[in-house]
Design a protein around this motif. Structure first.
Motif, PDB file in Angstrom:
ATOM      1  N   TYR A   1      54.895  46.349  35.349  1.00  0.00           N
ATOM      2  CA  TYR A   1      53.701  46.352  34.489  1.00  0.00           C
ATOM      3  C   TYR A   1      52.821  45.121  34.724  1.00  0.00           C
ATOM      4  O   TYR A   1      52.210  44.587  33.802  1.00  0.00           O
TER       5      TYR A   1
ATOM      6  N   SER B   1      49.571  44.246  36.516  1.00  0.00           N
ATOM      7  CA  SER B   1      48.435  44.899  37.159  1.00  0.00           C
ATOM      8  C   SER B   1      47.907  44.119  38.356  1.00  0.00           C
ATOM      9  O   SER B   1      47.168  44.663  39.181  1.00  0.00           O
ATOM     10  N   ARG B   2      48.271  42.831  38.455  1.00  0.00           N
ATOM     11  CA  ARG B   2      47.871  42.080  39.640  1.00  0.00           C
ATOM     12  C   ARG B   2      48.603  42.592  40.879  1.00  0.00           C
ATOM     13  O   ARG B   2      48.099  42.468  41.989  1.00  0.00           O
TER      14      ARG B   2
ATOM     15  N   HIS C   1      48.182  48.528  40.270  1.00  0.00           N
ATOM     16  CA  HIS C   1      47.423  49.021  39.127  1.00  0.00           C
ATOM     17  C   HIS C   1      47.086  50.488  39.367  1.00  0.00           C
ATOM     18  O   HIS C   1      46.155  50.814  40.095  1.00  0.00           O
ATOM     19  N   ASP C   2      47.884  51.373  38.770  1.00  0.00           N
ATOM     20  CA  ASP C   2      47.672  52.818  38.898  1.00  0.00           C
ATOM     21  C   ASP C   2      47.521  53.230  40.364  1.00  0.00           C
ATOM     22  O   ASP C   2      46.536  53.855  40.751  1.00  0.00           O
TER      23      ASP C   2
ATOM     24  N   GLU D   1      44.337  51.892  44.718  1.00  0.00           N
ATOM     25  CA  GLU D   1      44.602  51.562  43.328  1.00  0.00           C
ATOM     26  C   GLU D   1      43.292  51.241  42.639  1.00  0.00           C
ATOM     27  O   GLU D   1      42.230  51.182  43.268  1.00  0.00           O
TER      28      GLU D   1
ATOM     29  N   ALA E   1      40.873  48.653  40.625  1.00  0.00           N
ATOM     30  CA  ALA E   1      40.655  47.214  40.517  1.00  0.00           C
ATOM     31  C   ALA E   1      39.281  46.984  39.907  1.00  0.00           C
ATOM     32  O   ALA E   1      38.376  47.804  40.061  1.00  0.00           O
TER      33      ALA E   1
END
Length: 622
Positions: free
Chosen positions: A201, A203-204, A207-208, A234, A236
């Motif tokens: 988890y 995101s750096r 991210h998805d 991803e 950003a």
């Protein structure tokens, strides 16, 4: 017929399903299964087999004839598990099955296979026998283990994997590992090494993401420098902006064991960089094809420097289009050796990190060329591990060769989705032929030729409609065949259909297909072993004047003129479309007692009927 026929829109013909079948250039796996979502997942050249996963089935097909004695394993989930999946509300589109998503060779006799297991991933071993002649293909009883971290829960989510053949084997997989599809990770499982993953988890780091491809590419002769590269896209965003799609190339060291106090059991060498596929306008502003759709790694004699082909599309609504960009590993390594991205300032914008870089440089592999005295990442100082956790992204982006795409499509009703590349030896040199799948179920065969002015010339040699579906997968070429899979089945196609180019030497030459040459009698498969005097081929220029006898040239050295005469009161068939996209047809009408010819519409039947002299000017465009 679920396979659609052939449509070569650059040539003046189409073939129906039955006509395509009669050519013998395409074969569809037609075994009747109550299954969908076929995916070619592994080629076994030692056994001459192709392993395909689908919903509840594992298939072993003959590479030479995919309908010859197919071996089939039925591997559904237990009824109780299916019921639990349905009750959880996850069967809207039939997801509560066992969708096979991973097939890796385990040893000389077995495969390691994983499926979604109705939202409860499971893995097992398949006995494929020691020799192809044994026709063995069966599940090993009682050897089922968890597929978490190896295979996704949701069959709609992409995953990629690589089984590294050290003993014992180590499996690396980029996958979503939870029931809800929110926890994405790059995992390491199996083998003697500690199980590892990306920071959860964070995101750096990820991210998805949508995972596209994974490939082991060595950095040097030192095995400890080996890295596994991941290609994905991803979301950003900068501060206050809507998240946008970005394409990425990421990497990890194979011998990464995580940190000692920080990043325990998590990658301590994970880095990523942006892949750019740009088009530069006349005003100098770049427009990016930002969504990576597929990647093909073209091997070279130097295993450390393969060529990377990427297919990109556009995520925004400004325009629709897709492109192919080509990248070199030298440019990739340069970016990973460059500055790290860092967020600072009042607007919290990305800038190049200007501070001190700790030693060893973050992302360096232990025991490698630059760290011979460090045998594990657990020996790295805490400042290196902390820097890695907060700075996984490189500041510079990877640009394609020549800073521009190799192939571009805009303002068309389709997008490229998949790619595979073949290296072809022709009479006048070696060429790379691109097979590009589209979202309308077709495959374009494309060749890009260098020109004298440092530009390139793109030729679409043919377009083949394979499936009437929007999504399919192409597998690397084998035995002069292209293997394609989709939700409705599997097809293999010949790479060439030389006889469709025409029955004349000029037609064959103008096609400029490196697979085909004029052998003196017909347009047929080119072979480098043929005697030079009996083959006619000119891929670079497609000039039949140089290759074919019986044609006269006029004052323009780049023009062929074929004259056809008609008799008053008779009829003549005038072609309106050329067989080759590299010629144009013009019909000239000359009235009686006139020295002046003029171009006329071929539909003016009465004038043509009265014509004394009709000529066809086929103008070659070089």
């Amino acid at each position: 017929c679920r396979v659609c026929g052939f449509g070569a829109w650059l040539y003046s013909f189409t073939l129906s399903c039955l006509e395509l079948k009669s050519t013998g250039t395409a074969h569809h796996f037609a075994f009747l299964l109550n299954s969908t979502d076929y995916r070619i997942l592994r080629m076994d050249e030692d056994h001459d087999r192709m392993y395909v996963g689908s919903k509840d089935y594992i298939l072993s097909l003959d590479l030479n004839d995919i309908n010859k004695e197919p071996l089939i394993i039925h591997w559904p989930v237990a009824p109780q598990r299916r019921t639990e999946c349905v009750l959880s509300g996850k069967d809207i589109n039939g997801e509560c099955g066992n969708f096979i998503r991973l097939i890796e060779p385990w040893n000389r006799t077995h495969l390691y296979v994983c499926g979604t297991g109705a939202y409860n991933p499971i893995c097992t071993y398949v006995d494929r026998g020691q020799r192809a002649q044994e026709y063995i293909f069966r599940l090993e009883p009682g050897k089922v283990d968890s597929g978490k971290g190896k295979c996704p829960f949701d069959p709609k989510l992409n995953s990629v994997s690589a089984l590294i053949s050290t003993y014992p084997f180590i499996l690396y997989a980029a996958v979503y590992i939870d029931f809800m599809g929110t926890d994405s990770a790059i995992f390491r499982t199996l083998g003697k090494h500690t199980a590892m993953r990306t920071d959860q988890y964070n995101s750096r780091w990820l991210h998805d993401p949508t995972f596209v491809h994974a490939q082991l590419i060595p950095d040097s002769a030192e095995k400890n420098d080996d890295k596994l590269y991941f290609f994905f896209r991803e979301k950003a965003s900068e501060m206050g902006q809507t998240p946008m799609a970005q394409s990425r190339i990421g990497r990890i060291c194979l011998n990464d064991d995580g940190g000692h106090c920080c990043l325990v059991n998590k990658w301590s060498t994970f880095l990523k960089a942006r892949l750019i596929c740009p088009v530069t306008g006349s005003d100098g502003i770049e427009t990016h094809f930002d969504e990576l759709r597929d990647v093909y790694i073209q091997k070279t004699q130097d295993t450390k420097n393969p060529v990377i082909y990427g297919v990109f599309s556009v995520s925004g609504s400004v325009f629709k289009g897709s492109a192919v960009c080509v990248y070199s590993m030298a440019d990739v390594r340069m970016v990973f050796n460059g500055p790290f991205a860092h967020k600072e300032g009042p607007n919290y914008q990305w800038v190049a990190y200007q501070g001190k870089i700790p030693y060893p440089r973050p992302g360096t592999c232990p025991g490698g060329t630059f760290t011979p005295n460090m045998k594990s990442t657990k020996d790295y100082p805490d400042e290196v591990i902390n820097f890695m956790r907060n700075h996984p992204t490189m500041f510079n982006a990877v640009y394609p060769v020549h800073k521009r795409p190799l192939v571009v499509r805009t303002n068309v009703d389709y997008e490229f989705t998949t790619i595979t590349v073949d290296q072809v030896a022709a009479a006048d040199g070696n060429y790379e032929v691109l097979f590009l799948g589209t979202d309308r179920g077709t495959i374009q065969k494309v060749i890009v030729l260098p020109r004298d002015d440092l530009q390139t010339e793109e030729l679409v040699l043919e377009e083949v409609e394979v499936f009437r579906v929007r999504s399919f997968f192409m597998f690397p070429l084998h035995f002069q065949q292209l293997y394609v899979s989709s939700v409705v089945g599997v097809t293999h196609l010949a790479l060439h259909r030389c006889d469709v180019y025409g029955e004349a030497c000029a037609d064959c030459c103008l096609a400029r297909d490196p697979y085909c040459a004029w052998d003196g009698k017909s347009c047929s498969r080119y072979s480098a072993n043929q005697k030079r005097r009996s083959r006619r081929q000119d891929v670079k220029y497609g000039n039949p004047i140089r290759q074919c006898r019986g044609y006269n040239s006029n004052a323009n050295k780049n023009t062929l003129e074929t004259v056809q005469y008609g008799v008053e009161g008779s009829t003549a068939f005038l072609e309106c479309q050329a067989r080759s996209p590299h010629v144009s047809i013009k019909w000239h009408f000359q009235k009686e007692n006139s020295d002046r010819r003029r171009e006329d519409d071929v539909t003016l039947k009465t004038e043509i009927m009265d014509a004394k002299n009709i000529s066809l000017s086929s103008q070659e465009k070089i």
